[in-house]
Enzyme design. Structure first.
Site, PDB file in Angstrom:
ATOM      1  CG  HIS A 171      -9.496  12.816   6.290  1.00  0.00           C
ATOM      2  ND1 HIS A 171      -9.182  14.069   5.794  1.00  0.00           N
ATOM      3  CD2 HIS A 171      -8.631  11.959   5.689  1.00  0.00           C
ATOM      4  CE1 HIS A 171      -8.181  13.950   4.925  1.00  0.00           C
ATOM      5  NE2 HIS A 171      -7.827  12.686   4.857  1.00  0.00           N
ATOM      6  CG  HIS A 174      -5.698  16.080   2.582  1.00  0.00           C
ATOM      7  ND1 HIS A 174      -4.975  15.175   3.315  1.00  0.00           N
ATOM      8  CD2 HIS A 174      -5.329  17.295   3.065  1.00  0.00           C
ATOM      9  CE1 HIS A 174      -4.216  15.799   4.204  1.00  0.00           C
ATOM     10  NE2 HIS A 174      -4.415  17.098   4.060  1.00  0.00           N
ATOM     11  CE1 TYR A 176      -9.079  10.462  -0.476  1.00  0.00           C
ATOM     12  CE2 TYR A 176      -7.812  11.854   1.009  1.00  0.00           C
ATOM     13  CZ  TYR A 176      -7.859  10.890   0.020  1.00  0.00           C
ATOM     14  OH  TYR A 176      -6.704  10.355  -0.485  1.00  0.00           O
TER      15      TYR A 176
END
Ligand SMILES: Cc1cc2nc3c(=O)[nH]c(=O)nc-3n(C[C@H](O)[C@H](O)[C@H](O)COP(=O)(O)O)c2cc1C
Length: 369
Positions: A171, A174, A176
């Protein structure tokens, strides 16, 4: 099945990874794993999507084994025997239906707040320290912290392989942790992890290399990235195709097999002067397969639904998506909310039963069906 819908159900192959269809379930945090352990309901939730024609499931974000990786209640862990045993059941159920599955490995970074599980005394960890009312709410990461987090991602990838997962997704989107290093808004470090975008990518590059070393050459690594951030929806990492190429090339060389290009609306051109979306540009510039995402099959984008609202997103035509897929702008199509609310979305598309597709509202977030 009409000819253009057929394109969604052509198998995809990349090395050892074979997907029965081009439909990918987008990673969606569901917060239905008390104690961080995916239970029988979670197994059934993913199994149903695989049974109904989803080729690749990307799980909800699942946290790597670092004390500050988690930011929210009831998010499944990807470390610890109990959680990994739960995930193994998910893998077996999805495989029994002919589907494929990868975990989305997640560290929330500076989004974490004191008071969050598992240890409420642990603050957020991020590229920069943050102090509020005299209290450190985000620990600025030292080299030792960086090494520890990278090792946690590598271990999670090793565990993914050991329990039979078909690859991993990192990930990097976004806002993070990985994205916090990319973005100058959250990374003003003066060491080798800060500076221009190439330097701000160093953390991700080291992390990808460590994951690659942990899993060997044939285990697929998907990397999700986005221009937008939770902290700033209009933020952009790059402004031109040249900058995008310079950004992606080192990530690609470090070991990424597939790029997952997170946008809110798949039909929006990424740069002026071309119709290509972010996944289209990424495929063209890196030569790697890409996944597109963003409001597939729905008439409203997802951030409208993250706040309290009684809005409903109605099913929408996927004609434009199919045209793009047919001309190979991208390889795979991730579907978020449409699959969250309707486990049979892919089957209904395949069988021409669009009229039966369920609309999406926040109500759907309350249950795991
Ligand atoms: C309830 C919900 C949870 C989400 N959780 C994650 C997540 O854990 N990781 C992630 O990368 N994106 C997450 N997203 C974003 C989705 O993966 C997807 O990019 C977004 O919903 C746009 O696709 P859609 O328009 O088809 O819903 C989430 C979205 C929703 C609606």
């Amino acid at each position: 099945m009409n000819a253009s819908v057929q394109a969604l159900f052509v198998p995809f192959r990349l090395g050892s990874l074979e997907l029965p269809s081009r439909v990918v379930m987008a990673p969606m945090t569901r917060s239905f794993s008390p104690g961080g352990v995916p239970n029988a309901k979670v197994v059934e939730y993913y199994r149903r999507r695989a049974a109904a024609g989803v080729g690749l499931i990307i799980t909800e974000g699942t946290t790597v084994g670092h004390k500050a990786a988690n930011g929210y209640p009831n998010v499944p862990r990807f470390h610890g025997e109990d959680a990994l045993a739960g995930w193994k059941q998910v893998v077996e159920a999805v495989h029994a239906e002919g589907g494929r599955i990868v975990p989305q490995l997640w560290h929330v970074g500076n989004v974490r707040r004191l008071g969050t599980e598992p240890d409420p005394a642990v603050p957020g960890y991020g590229p920069m320290e943050k102090v509020k009312d005299g209290q450190v709410i985000v620990q600025g990461m030292t080299q030792a912290d960086i090494d520890e987090v990278i090792a946690a991602f590598a271990q999670a990838a090793r565990d993914a392989k050991a329990i039979g997962m078909d690859g991993v997704e990192l990930h990097g989107a976004h806002g993070y942790l990985i994205d916090q290093f990319f973005w100058e808004g959250s990374n003003q470090r003066s060491d080798q992890y800060g500076g221009d975008l190439a330097a701000r990518s160093r953390f991700a590059i080291e992390l990808i290399r460590a994951v690659r070393a942990a899993v060997g050459p044939d285990f697929p690594i998907i990397f999700r990235f986005s221009q937008w951030k939770q902290q700033d929806y209009s933020a952009r990492l790059v402004q031109t195709p040249e900058q995008l190429e310079a950004f992606l090339k080192p990530l690609s060389e470090a070991g990424v097999d597939i790029f997952h290009c997170s946008t809110r609306r798949f039909w929006e051109p990424e740069f002026e002067g071309s119709d290509l979306n972010l996944a289209g540009w990424t495929r063209k510039l890196t030569g790697k397969p890409t996944i597109t995402v963003g409001s597939v099959g729905l008439d409203g984008e997802f951030l409208q639904f993250m706040v309290n609202t009684d809005k409903v997103a109605e099913p929408a035509s996927i004609e434009n998506l199919l045209e793009r897929l047919n001309r190979e702008e991208f390889d795979l199509v991730a579907v978020g909310r449409a699959l969250l609310v309707d486990p049979d979305w892919a089957l209904k598309i395949r069988e021409g039963r669009e009229r039966e597709i369920l609309p999406f509202s926040r109500e759907a977030l309350k249950t795991l069906r």
